[in-house]
Write a protein that holds these residues in place. Sequence first.
Motif, PDB file in Angstrom:
ATOM      1  N   GLN A  95       0.827  -1.203   0.000  1.00 15.03           N
ATOM      2  CA  GLN A  95       0.000   0.000   0.000  1.00 15.03           C
ATOM      3  C   GLN A  95       0.867   1.262   0.000  1.00 15.03           C
ATOM      4  O   GLN A  95       0.581   2.218  -0.730  1.00 15.03           O
ATOM      5  CB  GLN A  95      -0.923  -0.017   1.212  1.00 15.03           C
ATOM      6  N   ARG A 153       0.882   3.917  -3.167  1.00 12.14           N
ATOM      7  CA  ARG A 153       0.499   5.313  -2.976  1.00 12.14           C
ATOM      8  C   ARG A 153       1.572   6.268  -3.485  1.00 12.14           C
ATOM      9  O   ARG A 153       1.298   7.437  -3.754  1.00 12.14           O
ATOM     10  CB  ARG A 153       0.182   5.571  -1.511  1.00 12.14           C
ATOM     11  N   ILE A 183      -7.475   2.876  -3.829  1.00 13.80           N
ATOM     12  CA  ILE A 183      -7.233   1.601  -3.156  1.00 13.80           C
ATOM     13  C   ILE A 183      -8.368   1.373  -2.169  1.00 13.80           C
ATOM     14  O   ILE A 183      -8.669   2.238  -1.352  1.00 13.80           O
ATOM     15  CB  ILE A 183      -5.890   1.609  -2.403  1.00 13.80           C
ATOM     16  N   ILE A 207      -9.912  -1.258   0.751  1.00  6.85           N
ATOM     17  CA  ILE A 207      -9.601  -2.368   1.646  1.00  6.85           C
ATOM     18  C   ILE A 207     -10.884  -3.128   1.988  1.00  6.85           C
ATOM     19  O   ILE A 207     -11.863  -2.534   2.430  1.00  6.85           O
ATOM     20  CB  ILE A 207      -8.964  -1.860   2.956  1.00  6.85           C
TER      21      ILE A 207
END
Length: 235
Positions: free
Chosen positions: A112, A116, A124, A126
């Motif tokens: 992650q 980014r 993104i 989750i």
Amino acid sequence: MATIFAVGVGPGDPELLTRKAERVLRQADTILAPVSNPSEASVALATIRGFLDESRQEVIVHQFPMTSDKARLLHAWQEAAALIAVRAEDGKDVAFVTIGDPLFYSTFIYLQRILREICPHIPIEIVPGISSVNASAAAAGIPLVEADEKMVVIPATAGVEKIAFALARFETVVLLKVKPVFGDILELIRQTGRERSTVFVERVGSDRQKVLTDFAEIAAHAPDYLSLMIIRCSC
């Protein structure tokens, strides 16, 4: 716009996936599954195979080596992030699958951060999953905490000193990654008189699940890597 998904698939039982996780996995264009050893099957991928259409979906198995060598780990993370980013940039939804939850001792945490940096414009999402801690407590039929009790989760590799510190201050101590220091943990449990309040769980949610509550059986067992211990206050 494409989306990058991190999907927690639970501890190994396909029936413990959330409905959202199943929907995302069925719709994704690419599935990326981690494996620590290329000679072994990916537990996360084995858990979700029944939800995939491999005639339509691209399935990638990527190795994340079990090592403390930060250079090797960084290389593996960067390779995986690049595989994900190039497909997302091409307009494809990508789902990275992980056992348990994506933000609980998961490889995705490192991915992650890289994603980014290299593709900040791609969203993104989750999708949380059931952790091995919750699943193990359910399998053993024991409470984790109640009322004003406190709980701590520790990778056993943090060392016996930190485990001993936690046992003195928390009503429930959950130890992950117990295999490398199993003998030391057993001795500490004996020293603190916790033999009758210790539960050992291995491969929870799979057909290899093992739940041990008898300390003699626990001590005689050779643990698998995917094992944990729940130690409750014996007072």
